[in-house]
Scaffold this motif. Structure first.
Motif, PDB file in Angstrom:
ATOM      1  N   UNK A  83       8.707   2.650 -15.051  1.00 32.10           N
ATOM      2  CA  UNK A  83       8.135   1.336 -15.321  1.00 32.10           C
ATOM      3  C   UNK A  83       8.975   0.252 -14.660  1.00 32.10           C
ATOM      4  N   UNK A  84       8.430  -0.952 -14.643  1.00 31.11           N
ATOM      5  CA  UNK A  84       9.200  -2.073 -14.109  1.00 31.11           C
ATOM      6  C   UNK A  84      10.474  -2.305 -14.937  1.00 31.11           C
ATOM      7  N   UNK A  85      10.370  -2.180 -16.244  1.00 30.01           N
ATOM      8  CA  UNK A  85      11.560  -2.380 -17.070  1.00 30.01           C
ATOM      9  C   UNK A  85      12.634  -1.351 -16.725  1.00 30.01           C
ATOM     10  N   UNK A  86      12.236  -0.106 -16.524  1.00 27.07           N
ATOM     11  CA  UNK A  86      13.200   0.927 -16.146  1.00 27.07           C
ATOM     12  C   UNK A  86      13.835   0.632 -14.792  1.00 27.07           C
ATOM     13  N   UNK A  87      13.045   0.068 -13.886  1.00 25.66           N
ATOM     14  CA  UNK A  87      13.601  -0.332 -12.589  1.00 25.66           C
ATOM     15  C   UNK A  87      14.653  -1.424 -12.781  1.00 25.66           C
TER      16      UNK A  87
END
Length: 328
Positions: A83-87
């Motif tokens: 996800x974007x948050x994980x990125x």
């Protein structure tokens, strides 16, 4: 018009309208996809219809799109898995964003698609809010969102798949219950915060050459106290085009969204969006007739002069330029 349908097989009406040049593109959802190869076969069928000698626009590829953000929001199996948050939380976020963009582009290219409705450039405010609960925001920092969004855009567009920055001017201030798909949302964010935080990542996205921008259905009183952003000339023409200098293609969020419940029929909503300066109308209810209703309403408004004809023609030219630059 961007059309949608149910099931794994394009309906006859949609194919007929494509052959007649009445379709700009198609959006695919999970129910339209059983595998990458199956979707690639559908794309081939749609492109074959688009190549019909009866189609006056046959030299322009269809816009074949989906939401392949990564993490929880993706329609195709495979990249990007994160996800974007994980990125944003990765040890090397820039490398992760570039890998996600390349992965998304290659995945969509393998399925015959040429537009991704990603990345999300919302700058989330609090843990667990509308964006964060699904991991759809890179960061609470506009600078980090700006850098990573631009990295994703460049990497994905390097594969030949157009990127879509969304949801302008930003949904990062929405709390967990404020979902424009379900009902009206008002984000009473001060103008300075809107421009300094929410709109900030779009500057880098535009510099990175992002092809499309999706405009939010929320109301932003600091910009327009009455109309949702995607129906507001002040937001589309004023903020996005004049202030930020975006010259690419604008696309609405889903036309059937609950946020537009006060704005009447499909045709009326489409006409208001076009009047505000939206180039592509996203008809995502998964019934081709929805796109047909919107198309008929726009044709009538154009012929009757209730839409600015010069502005409408300029919008058409932006869409055709986008289509001409994408692979079949």
């Amino acid at each position: 018009m961007i059309y949608s349908y149910t099931g794994l097989t394009p309906p006859a009406d949609l194919l007929r309208w494509i052959r007649a040049g009445k379709v700009a593109g198609v959006i695919f959802f999970g129910g339209n996809i059983s595998s990458q190869s199956q979707l690639a076969g559908v794309a081939t069928e749609l492109n074959r219809a688009n190549a019909s000698p009866r189609n006056p626009l046959r030299r322009y590829p269809l816009l074949l799109m989906t939401d392949q953000e990564g993490g929880l929001v993706q329609r195709l199996p495979g990249a990007p898995a994160v996800s974007e948050k994980q990125i944003g939380e990765a040890a090397y976020p820039a490398a992760a964003a570039k890998a996600a963009g390349r992965g998304a582009g290659r995945n969509l290219t393998g399925a015959g698609l040429n537009v991704n409705l990603a990345p999300v450039l919302d700058v989330y405010r609090t843990p667990g809010n509308f964006d964060d609960q699904y991991g759809r925001s890179y960061s609470m920092s506009p600078h980090q969102v700006s850098r990573l969004g631009a990295d994703f855009i460049r990497a994905q567009q390097g594969t030949g798949v157009a990127a879509t920055a969304k949801h302008f001017p930003g949904l990062g201030a929405a709390d967990a219950s404020q979902n424009t798909d379900e009902g009206p949302v008002t984000l009473d964010v001060p103008l300075g915060t809107l421009r300094g935080t929410d709109e900030y990542p779009y500057k880098a996205a535009i510099r990175a050459g992002v092809k499309l921008v999706m405009v939010s259905w929320a109301v932003y009183p600091a910009l327009d106290p009455q109309m949702p952003a995607g129906l507001s000339p002040a937001v589309v023409g004023g903020e996005l085009r004049q202030r930020l200098g975006f010259t690419g293609v604008t696309i609405t969020d889903a036309l059937e969204a609950g946020a537009l419940q006060a704005y009447g029929t499909t045709g009326h909503r489409a006409t208001l969006a076009a009047r505000a300066g939206m180039d592509l109308i996203l008809c995502a209810v998964q019934q081709p007739g929805q796109g047909g209703q919107a198309r008929t309403a726009l044709a009538r408004a154009y012929q009757q002069g209730t839409l600015d004809q010069a502005a409408f023609r300029a919008s058409v030219q932006r869409v055709l330029a986008l289509r001409a630059g994408l692979r079949r």
